[in-house]
Design a protein around this motif. Structure first.
Motif, PDB file in Angstrom:
ATOM      1  N   SER A 173      36.711 -24.851   6.875  1.00  0.00           N
ATOM      2  CA  SER A 173      36.631 -25.205   8.294  1.00  0.00           C
ATOM      3  C   SER A 173      37.207 -26.586   8.576  1.00  0.00           C
ATOM      4  N   MET A 174      37.306 -27.437   7.530  1.00  0.00           N
ATOM      5  CA  MET A 174      37.808 -28.789   7.728  1.00  0.00           C
ATOM      6  C   MET A 174      39.329 -28.834   7.844  1.00  0.00           C
ATOM      7  N   ILE A 175      39.981 -27.681   7.758  1.00  0.00           N
ATOM      8  CA  ILE A 175      41.407 -27.633   8.094  1.00  0.00           C
ATOM      9  C   ILE A 175      41.598 -28.091   9.536  1.00  0.00           C
ATOM     10  N   SER A 176      40.636 -27.758  10.374  1.00  0.00           N
ATOM     11  CA  SER A 176      40.757 -28.115  11.799  1.00  0.00           C
ATOM     12  C   SER A 176      39.536 -28.850  12.354  1.00  0.00           C
ATOM     13  N   ARG A 180      36.430 -32.033  11.693  1.00  0.00           N
ATOM     14  CA  ARG A 180      36.179 -33.290  10.988  1.00  0.00           C
ATOM     15  C   ARG A 180      35.008 -33.210  10.017  1.00  0.00           C
ATOM     16  N   THR A 181      34.129 -32.233  10.186  1.00  0.00           N
ATOM     17  CA  THR A 181      32.948 -32.127   9.328  1.00  0.00           C
ATOM     18  C   THR A 181      32.830 -30.714   8.772  1.00  0.00           C
ATOM     19  N   PRO A 182      32.264 -30.572   7.564  1.00  0.00           N
ATOM     20  CA  PRO A 182      32.092 -29.238   6.986  1.00  0.00           C
ATOM     21  C   PRO A 182      30.907 -28.524   7.603  1.00  0.00           C
ATOM     22  N   THR A 183      30.881 -27.210   7.468  1.00  0.00           N
ATOM     23  CA  THR A 183      29.720 -26.445   7.920  1.00  0.00           C
ATOM     24  C   THR A 183      28.598 -26.584   6.892  1.00  0.00           C
ATOM     25  N   ARG A 184      27.389 -26.241   7.296  1.00  0.00           N
ATOM     26  CA  ARG A 184      26.248 -26.288   6.361  1.00  0.00           C
ATOM     27  C   ARG A 184      26.481 -25.296   5.221  1.00  0.00           C
ATOM     28  N   ALA A 185      27.081 -24.154   5.550  1.00  0.00           N
ATOM     29  CA  ALA A 185      27.349 -23.149   4.520  1.00  0.00           C
ATOM     30  C   ALA A 185      28.332 -23.685   3.475  1.00  0.00           C
ATOM     31  N   GLU A 186      29.342 -24.436   3.920  1.00  0.00           N
ATOM     32  CA  GLU A 186      30.327 -25.002   2.985  1.00  0.00           C
ATOM     33  C   GLU A 186      29.687 -26.068   2.104  1.00  0.00           C
ATOM     34  N   MET A 187      28.828 -26.877   2.667  1.00  0.00           N
ATOM     35  CA  MET A 187      28.139 -27.884   1.860  1.00  0.00           C
ATOM     36  C   MET A 187      27.281 -27.209   0.788  1.00  0.00           C
ATOM     37  N   THR A 188      26.635 -26.114   1.172  1.00  0.00           N
ATOM     38  CA  THR A 188      25.810 -25.376   0.215  1.00  0.00           C
ATOM     39  C   THR A 188      26.670 -24.735  -0.865  1.00  0.00           C
ATOM     40  N   ALA A 191      34.982 -29.188 -12.077  1.00  0.00           N
ATOM     41  CA  ALA A 191      35.723 -29.669 -10.908  1.00  0.00           C
ATOM     42  C   ALA A 191      35.642 -28.663  -9.773  1.00  0.00           C
ATOM     43  N   VAL A 192      35.703 -29.182  -8.572  1.00  0.00           N
ATOM     44  CA  VAL A 192      35.832 -28.363  -7.359  1.00  0.00           C
ATOM     45  C   VAL A 192      37.183 -28.684  -6.741  1.00  0.00           C
ATOM     46  N   MET A 193      37.794 -27.679  -6.125  1.00  0.00           N
ATOM     47  CA  MET A 193      39.169 -27.847  -5.670  1.00  0.00           C
ATOM     48  C   MET A 193      39.317 -27.611  -4.174  1.00  0.00           C
ATOM     49  N   LEU A 194      40.096 -28.485  -3.549  1.00  0.00           N
ATOM     50  CA  LEU A 194      40.481 -28.337  -2.148  1.00  0.00           C
ATOM     51  C   LEU A 194      41.906 -27.800  -2.090  1.00  0.00           C
ATOM     52  N   SER A 195      42.140 -26.805  -1.261  1.00  0.00           N
ATOM     53  CA  SER A 195      43.465 -26.184  -1.168  1.00  0.00           C
ATOM     54  C   SER A 195      44.124 -26.537   0.164  1.00  0.00           C
ATOM     55  N   ALA A 196      44.094 -25.611   1.106  1.00  0.00           N
ATOM     56  CA  ALA A 196      44.715 -25.853   2.407  1.00  0.00           C
ATOM     57  C   ALA A 196      44.054 -27.016   3.139  1.00  0.00           C
ATOM     58  N   GLU A 197      42.797 -27.303   2.802  1.00  0.00           N
ATOM     59  CA  GLU A 197      42.068 -28.376   3.488  1.00  0.00           C
ATOM     60  C   GLU A 197      42.808 -29.713   3.424  1.00  0.00           C
ATOM     61  N   THR A 198      43.402 -30.013   2.254  1.00  0.00           N
ATOM     62  CA  THR A 198      44.162 -31.266   2.136  1.00  0.00           C
ATOM     63  C   THR A 198      45.665 -31.031   2.272  1.00  0.00           C
ATOM     64  N   TYR A 250      42.556 -33.181   8.617  1.00  0.00           N
ATOM     65  CA  TYR A 250      41.711 -34.303   8.205  1.00  0.00           C
ATOM     66  C   TYR A 250      41.576 -34.357   6.675  1.00  0.00           C
ATOM     67  N   PRO A 251      42.682 -34.559   5.956  1.00  0.00           N
ATOM     68  CA  PRO A 251      42.612 -34.537   4.485  1.00  0.00           C
ATOM     69  C   PRO A 251      41.726 -35.628   3.895  1.00  0.00           C
ATOM     70  N   VAL A 252      41.769 -36.831   4.456  1.00  0.00           N
ATOM     71  CA  VAL A 252      40.958 -37.934   3.920  1.00  0.00           C
ATOM     72  C   VAL A 252      39.483 -37.674   4.180  1.00  0.00           C
ATOM     73  N   GLU A 253      39.154 -37.260   5.398  1.00  0.00           N
ATOM     74  CA  GLU A 253      37.757 -36.965   5.727  1.00  0.00           C
ATOM     75  C   GLU A 253      37.221 -35.823   4.854  1.00  0.00           C
ATOM     76  N   THR A 254      38.086 -34.865   4.548  1.00  0.00           N
ATOM     77  CA  THR A 254      37.666 -33.707   3.751  1.00  0.00           C
ATOM     78  C   THR A 254      37.300 -34.111   2.329  1.00  0.00           C
ATOM     79  N   VAL A 255      38.161 -34.896   1.692  1.00  0.00           N
ATOM     80  CA  VAL A 255      37.874 -35.273   0.309  1.00  0.00           C
ATOM     81  C   VAL A 255      36.676 -36.227   0.241  1.00  0.00           C
ATOM     82  N   LYS A 256      36.483 -37.048   1.268  1.00  0.00           N
ATOM     83  CA  LYS A 256      35.283 -37.895   1.326  1.00  0.00           C
ATOM     84  C   LYS A 256      34.027 -37.040   1.433  1.00  0.00           C
ATOM     85  N   ALA A 257      34.099 -36.002   2.282  1.00  0.00           N
ATOM     86  CA  ALA A 257      32.955 -35.110   2.448  1.00  0.00           C
ATOM     87  C   ALA A 257      32.647 -34.381   1.144  1.00  0.00           C
TER      88      ALA A 257
END
Length: 478
Positions: free
Chosen positions: A287-290, A292-300, A312-319, A324-331
């Motif tokens: 959801s952070m492709i568009s 600024r914050t992740p959903t509760r389901a994504e955090m879980t 490791a966990v991987m970000l794909s299209a999100e970054t 918001y690539p910087v906000e995503t990796v911070k989250a």
């Protein structure tokens, strides 16, 4: 310290050096996917240029950021569109044409994979973009190699997305010639990990290993598990590779959503037990492709991967293409840290059980962890050339930090993917072990990593500066 490592995918959203630098501050590895982009150096956006940019950013930050490159593999992909995307409405019709053409006029979907045309039948369900777009085959025109389809589940379809047929295996097996050429190119560019797409059996990995051996390269190989077929050979795939990725997008298309969670847990468990790196990937913060914050389901979801024991966990299209690539990796960083707070270390009564112990450095690692969990050890320091001892130490899921002291920059980058391991550039200029240990103590105290009174374990080898020579451990009181 965040113990779980983060892989961020390179793309247009992070091609600006300033943004890439901010993403690298919170990432341990940057991934490039060869399915997108080109090797043509006359093009502005090419793989060689992007790899150099990541390497320069790593130097600027004075941080050993690893580089992982995913091969295209035998995944079937649609061609591009003149506008790079089309909008498909439910119940509308569209033709899928099997041709070598590269781009369409937005009224057809082109696919350069004639070998799979004969396997498709009327009534089959076509899955595009990890199943987000679904088409039903209504009519087949064998003379023009064309499928007339009805859109069952529409939406925005971008070029170069994956093409699957539900409940059918339509792809070729083995390592293709294009992948072999890409491996040869990558071996010259000082990257750290190559991810093999759609691995079905161990021979897919050994073929890649043979290509690397012929050109004298020791790049590590990651097997991406994207097919149920691969699970039948998982034990041997793990043994053949240096790491395994749970590629949940394509895997979910075959397993169904109900089985995916259990498969993820089992693959991670077997991979860690097999002394290899485990990576969890796909739509972790989609959801952070568009947003600024992740959903509760994504955090879980991210938290559960951490609790499962993934390296490791991987970000794909999100970054790669997100807003918001910087906000995503911070989250992602914050969620991992939070999950690790609740992650239980191995209990004192639990034995370390691995399928086999092959050499001395593995025995040293097991002994080090046994001592560390019983004596309140503040840190384990591995004096290492290749990073193999640090890898073995990291297979035990504890909260004890592991410092890999090495003089090799490539080893620093390699261990950036090992859970709980922090690389430390150390030149090994001294000749005696006692002098080195005293110097390491000064380094740790001077960097405010340890305090007076702390007890640590140091693993080392004799003679010094010899790869694979770890044969001793000692307890040091600061």
């Amino acid at each position: 310290m965040r113990r779980t490592k983060i892989i961020s995918t390179f793309g247009p959203s992070v091609s600006d050096p300033k943004i890439l630098k901010d993403v690298c501050k919170f990432s341990d590895v940057i991934r490039i996917n060869l399915a997108h982009g080109t090797w043509d150096e006359s093009e502005e956006y090419n793989h060689k240029k992007n790899i150099r940019l990541i390497q320069e950013t790593s130097k600027d930050l004075n941080k050993p950021v690893g580089i992982q490159v995913d091969l295209k593999g035998n995944k079937i992909r649609i061609g591009d569109f003149k506008n790079h995307f089309i909008e498909l409405e439910n119940a509308s019709e569209i033709d899928v044409v099997f041709t070598e053409e590269q781009k369409t006029d937005n009224h057809e979907i082109f696919i350069d994979a004639n070998y799979c045309f004969s396997k498709i039948e009327e009534g089959d369900k076509i899955l595009l973009d990890d199943g987000l777009i679904q088409l039903i085959v209504k009519r087949i025109d064998p003379e023009n190699m064309k499928l007339n389809c009805m859109v069952e589940n529409g939406g925005l379809l971008k070029g170069n997305k994956g093409f699957e047929v539900e409940s059918k295996i339509i792809h070729r097996s083995g390592l293709g010639e294009e992948d072999k050429r890409d491996i040869e190119r990558l071996a010259k560019l000082d990257i750290d990990w190559i991810a093999l797409s759609f691995v079905n059996e161990a021979s897919d990995v050994t073929q890649a290993r043979e290509v690397l051996a012929q050109i004298g390269s020791s790049i590590n190989l990651i097997a991406k598990i994207e097919r149920l077929e691969a699970l039948k050979q998982l034990f041997w795939i793990i043994k053949a590779s240096d790491g395994v990725m749970v590629a949940r997008g394509d895997l979910a298309l075959e397993s169904g959503p109900g089985e995916l969670t259990g498969l993820q847990k089992d693959i991670i468990k077997q991979t860690v037990k097999g002394k290899r790196i485990a990576i969890t990937a796909t739509q972790m913060m989609e959801s952070m492709i568009s947003n600024r914050t992740p959903t509760r389901a994504e955090m879980t979801d991210v938290s559960n991967a951490v609790l499962d024991g993934t390296d490791a966990v991987m970000l794909s299209a999100e970054t790669a293409i997100g807003k918001y690539p910087v906000e995503t990796v911070k989250a992602m960083h914050e969620v991992c840290e939070g999950a690790e707070t609740y992650q239980e270390s191995i209990t004192k009564n639990e034995e370390y059980k691995f399928s086999e112990i092959n050499n001395i450095d593995e025995s040293i690692a097991i002994s080090s962890m046994s001592i560390a969990r019983n004596m309140g050890i503040k840190a384990i320091v591995a004096l290492t050339e290749s990073g193999s001892t640090a890898l073995m130490l990291s297979r035990y899921r504890t909260n004890i930090p592991i410092y890999a002291f090495t003089r090799n920059v490539d080893t620093q980058r390699r261990v950036s993917l090992y859970r709980g391991v922090i690389s430390y550039q150390y030149p090994f200029l001294l000749d005696s072990m006692s002098e080195v240990i005293e110097d390491v103590k000064k380094e740790l105290v001077g960097s405010s990593i340890l305090n007076s009174g702390d007890l640590i374990v140091i693993t080392s080898g004799s003679p010094l500066r010899v790869s694979g020579g770890t044969n001793s451990l000692c307890l040091i009181h600061i």
